[in-house]
Design an enzyme around this catalytic site. Sequence first.
Site, short mmCIF file in Angstrom:
data_model
loop_
_atom_site.label_atom_id
_atom_site.label_comp_id
_atom_site.label_asym_id
_atom_site.label_seq_id
_atom_site.Cartn_x
_atom_site.Cartn_y
_atom_site.Cartn_z
N LEU A 144 -95.80 -39.10 -1.09
CA LEU A 144 -95.12 -39.40 0.17
C LEU A 144 -95.93 -38.98 1.37
O LEU A 144 -95.76 -39.51 2.47
CB LEU A 144 -93.75 -38.69 0.21
CG LEU A 144 -92.74 -39.11 -0.86
CD1 LEU A 144 -91.51 -38.21 -0.80
CD2 LEU A 144 -92.34 -40.57 -0.66
N GLY A 145 -96.78 -37.98 1.20
CA GLY A 145 -97.56 -37.48 2.32
C GLY A 145 -98.20 -36.16 1.95
O GLY A 145 -98.16 -35.71 0.80
N GLY A 169 -98.99 -32.12 3.75
CA GLY A 169 -98.90 -31.16 4.85
C GLY A 169 -99.83 -30.00 4.61
O GLY A 169 -100.67 -30.02 3.71
N GLY A 170 -99.67 -28.96 5.42
CA GLY A 170 -100.50 -27.78 5.27
C GLY A 170 -100.27 -27.09 3.94
O GLY A 170 -101.14 -26.39 3.42
N PHE A 171 -99.09 -27.28 3.37
CA PHE A 171 -98.73 -26.65 2.09
C PHE A 171 -99.44 -27.36 0.94
O PHE A 171 -99.90 -26.74 -0.01
CB PHE A 171 -97.21 -26.75 1.91
CG PHE A 171 -96.67 -26.01 0.72
CD1 PHE A 171 -96.76 -26.56 -0.55
CD2 PHE A 171 -96.05 -24.79 0.88
CE1 PHE A 171 -96.23 -25.90 -1.64
CE2 PHE A 171 -95.53 -24.11 -0.22
CZ PHE A 171 -95.62 -24.67 -1.48
N GLY A 172 -99.52 -28.69 1.02
CA GLY A 172 -100.08 -29.49 -0.06
C GLY A 172 -99.39 -30.84 -0.10
O GLY A 172 -98.62 -31.20 0.79
N PRO A 173 -99.65 -31.63 -1.15
CA PRO A 173 -99.06 -32.96 -1.24
C PRO A 173 -97.57 -32.92 -1.55
O PRO A 173 -97.07 -31.97 -2.16
CB PRO A 173 -99.84 -33.63 -2.38
CG PRO A 173 -100.28 -32.49 -3.23
CD PRO A 173 -100.54 -31.35 -2.29
N LYS A 222 -92.64 -30.75 -3.50
CA LYS A 222 -93.66 -30.18 -2.63
C LYS A 222 -94.55 -29.28 -3.49
O LYS A 222 -94.09 -28.25 -4.01
CB LYS A 222 -92.98 -29.39 -1.50
CG LYS A 222 -93.88 -28.87 -0.43
CD LYS A 222 -93.01 -28.21 0.63
CE LYS A 222 -93.83 -27.65 1.77
NZ LYS A 222 -92.97 -27.01 2.78
N ASP A 246 -92.58 -23.68 13.47
CA ASP A 246 -93.45 -24.84 13.28
C ASP A 246 -92.66 -26.13 13.49
O ASP A 246 -92.73 -27.06 12.69
CB ASP A 246 -94.07 -24.82 11.89
CG ASP A 246 -95.33 -25.71 11.80
OD1 ASP A 246 -95.87 -26.06 12.87
OD2 ASP A 246 -95.74 -26.05 10.68
#
Length: 832
Positions: free
Chosen positions: A520-521, A523-527, A542, A639
Site C-alpha cells: 500500500l505504501g 513510511g519511515g517505519f517500513g512498508p 505495517k 508527527d
Amino acid sequence: MIFLGKARLFSLFLMSRYVVKFCIGGDVITATEYIQDPGSITSSGGLYRMGFFSPNGSANRYVGIWYSNVPTNNILWVANRKNPILDSSGVMTISGDGNLVVVNGKRELVWSSNISNSVNDAKAQLSDSGNLVLLKQSSNSSANGAETLWESFQHMTDSFLAKMKLSTNSRTNEKKALTSWKSPSDPSIGSFLASLDTRGIPELFIWNGSSLYWRSGPWNGNIFIGAPEMQSLYIDGFNLVDNHEGTVTYSFAEASSLSYLLLKSNGDLVQPYLDQNSSSWGIAWSSRGSDCDVYGQCGPFGICNAKKSPICSCLRGFEPKHLEEWSRGNWSSGCVRKSLLQCNGTTNGSSKASKKDGFFKLELMKVPNYGIWTDDDCQGNCFSNCSCVAYAYDSGVGCMYWSGDLIDLQKFSVGGTTLYVRLAHSELEKKRYLREIIATTVIIGTLIVIITIWFARRKAKKQVKESKEIYLSNGEAPLVVSSEEMLGENLSRVKFQEFVLYKIEELAAATGNFDDANKLGRGGFGPVYKGTLPNGQEIAIKRLSRASGQGQQEFVNEMVVICKVQHRNLVRLLGCCVEGDEKMLIYEFMPNKSLDTFLFDPVKQVHLDWRTRFNIIDGICRGLLYLHRDSRLRIIHRDMKASNILLDEELNPKISDFGMARIFGANENQANTRRVVGTYGYMAPEYAMEGRFSEKLDVFSFGILLLEIISGRRNTSFYEEDQFLSLLGQAWQLWNEDDTLALVDPNIPVRCFKVELLRCINVGLLCTQERAKDRPSISTVISMINGEIVDLPRPRQPAFTARKITQDTDSSGQSQKTCSANDVTLTVLQGR
C-alpha cells in the site's frame, strides 16, 4: 378541453391562414412570430430555451423552459401541464386580446396567461434569468417603456430558480408555492406542495395533500436551523423578508454554475447541479437524507436518530404510548410521560421547593414544530408558564418555547440547536442517581487499575539490573527488553486491551508472501501491505524494516499508545506479530489509503469537494481533542501530516502512526527532548530548534495540514523559482494583501463556501503562530472552525514565512532545484 369563443377562434383562424412565419430562434414571441412544434426560442444569453417537449416515457406534448446546450434537459417550467397536446400540432403565440396562449391543431385553447385587460400590442420574451415575461409595448417600443402584464416566475411549477420568490401572505393566506409533477412522465400537478409558513416563526414546509411531510426548521435570519447540511448554501443564497407577505428569495452563490431547487414527484426537495467535468446532473442536497426527515416519524415526544437502530426512541422521562405498536416499528402514536409535572413546584396550594420540575438538556437537535417566540430569559419564562413543556435559544431567533406535544424531534450529527425539555423532579433524580452509580464505578475501576500498574512496575524494576532498558516516551516505568527475542515476552505485559498475536505464516499467506502487488505504501517505519485473512477480513500490515531508523522503542511505543486509546477518528489496532527479527503491527484496512494520495493528486483531488474536506478537518480535530484532553492518557502525536491521516470507505479521517507519540503525565503540560522526531515542514519552531514540545506542537502541525487541505498543495512543494519558502509564507502574504481566497484549491467553488474558507484560513494562520502561547488549543480550534466563536483574532506573522530575496544560480546560470520536497520522517535530530 377549453374551447375558444367564436370571435377569438375566428381571429386565430385568420392568423393561421395569413401568418406563415413560425419562430425557431430569437427570444420573443409576437402575434406574427410564434413557436410551432418543434420550434423553440432561446434567451439572449443562450442559457435558457423554451419550446415543445415530451417527458420521458410519454408521447404527450407540452410547452416548457429548460437549460439550453445541456445534454439532459431538466424541465424548469411547464405551461400546459394540465392539458397536454396529443400530437405535434401545437402552437404558442399571442392572441388577439394580448394573451400568451397555447393551441392545438384544431385551434382549441390549451393554455392561456389569462390577463383580464385586453392589450393590442403585446409580446412575450424569454429572459436570461429563465423568466418568461409578457410585456405591453409602449408607442416607442423602448425597453424602459414596456409594462409587465404576466410572468412565469409568478406561476412556478416544481422548480425554484434564482430571483424567484416563495411567499405566503399572512393576511389572505395566498401562497406562491412549488407543486410537484404527478410522476416523472406526467407534469400535471402532483400530491406535494412546498410553501413558506409565516404564521409563527417562518419555516419552509412540504405538504402531501393536507398532511405535513417535511419542514426546514425556523428561519433565524441567516439559515433554516432544521436543515444543517444547507448552511453554506443559505448563507450565500437565501434571504427572507418577514412582513405581512413573507417572502423567500434564492440566488445561487456561484453565478456561473447551473443549479436550482426541485420538488420531485415523491416529495423530496433536492438541489440539482451540473457537474462541469462530466456534463451530467448531480444532487448537491436532498431534504430526504434519511427516514428521520419525514415529518413526525416518531410521533409526539419521540426523538429520531438516523444513526441508531431502531431510529425512534422516547425522550427521557417518557415511554411508548402503545408498547406493542412501538415494538413492531409503528412509532406514530409516540410517547407519554412517566411522571406528571408539578408545574412550578406547587401542589395543592403548598410550595414544595424540593419537588420542582426541571429541564433536561438535548444538544444538536431539530427543534419541534410550531415554536412560539418569547422575550429573553428563556428558562424563567418557560418555568413560570405551566403550559410550557420545552424551550430553546438561537441567537438569530431568540427564545422559543413549546406547549402541548413536541413533534418532529430529530438528533443531528452537526448543527441544530440545544433544546431543554421539562421533566418531573423524580425523572431528574433518576438521572442524578445514575451519574452517582457511574462515578462510583469509575472510581473503583480506577483504583483497580492503579493497583495493577503498581504491581507491574515493581516486577519490572526487578529486571532492570539484568537487562538493557528501552524507555517508553510516556514517563511511566520502563518496559524491559533484554534482546530482540525477548520482545514477544514483554508484549504479553502490555494488556491495555485484548488484541490478537498473529503468526508470520498467516500474515504471509494473507499478503501473497508480502508481494509488491499488495504493498500500500512505505513510511519511515517500513512498508505497509494489504492482506486478506481466511475469514475475508481485510487488514493493513505495517512491517518494521531492519533498515529503518526506527526500532523496538517506536514499535512498542506505538503498541502501548494505540492499545490505550479508542476513538472513531483514530485508526484501530487489531494485533501484532513478533517472531525473530520480524515485528509487525496489524490495523484495520483503510480502502482509500492516506489523505495525501487524494489531496496532492491532480486527478483524485477533484473527489474532495469542500464539504468532504471540511468533514476531514473536523474529524482530525476531534481525534486530536481526544488525544489531548479526553483519553485516559494525554498524548502528543508529534508527527501530524497528510500521509498519517487515513481515510475509510466514506472518506472519514483516522489519525495513524503513533510511533513518535509522547504520553504526558497528568499534571505535565510541556516537556523537553534531545531526540527531535517528526517531518520537516510540520515542526513548530520551539520544537525544531530547542526540543520543547507540548500539545501546541500538534496544533502547529494541524495548522499546516489545514492550509494544505484548503489549497491542495504541499507545504514543502515550493522551489527556488517560487517566491516563497513555503505554503505558509504564501498564505501570510495573501492574507496581508486581502486576497486570501486565492490560496484555495481551484476545484472548490469559492463563492459557495466563502465564509467557511475564510474562517478556516484564519484558523490555520492562528495555529501556526511563532510563539506556542499565541496558538489556540485544539478545543478552541473546533469552536472556531464550526462558527461557535464568531469574532476570530487577527493572526500575527506565523513562523517560517520569510520570502526568498534572490535565486542562486550555478556557474552555468542554470537554476538548481536543491530544496527537498520529500515527506521523510526524521527520527533523530539533536536540538540545541
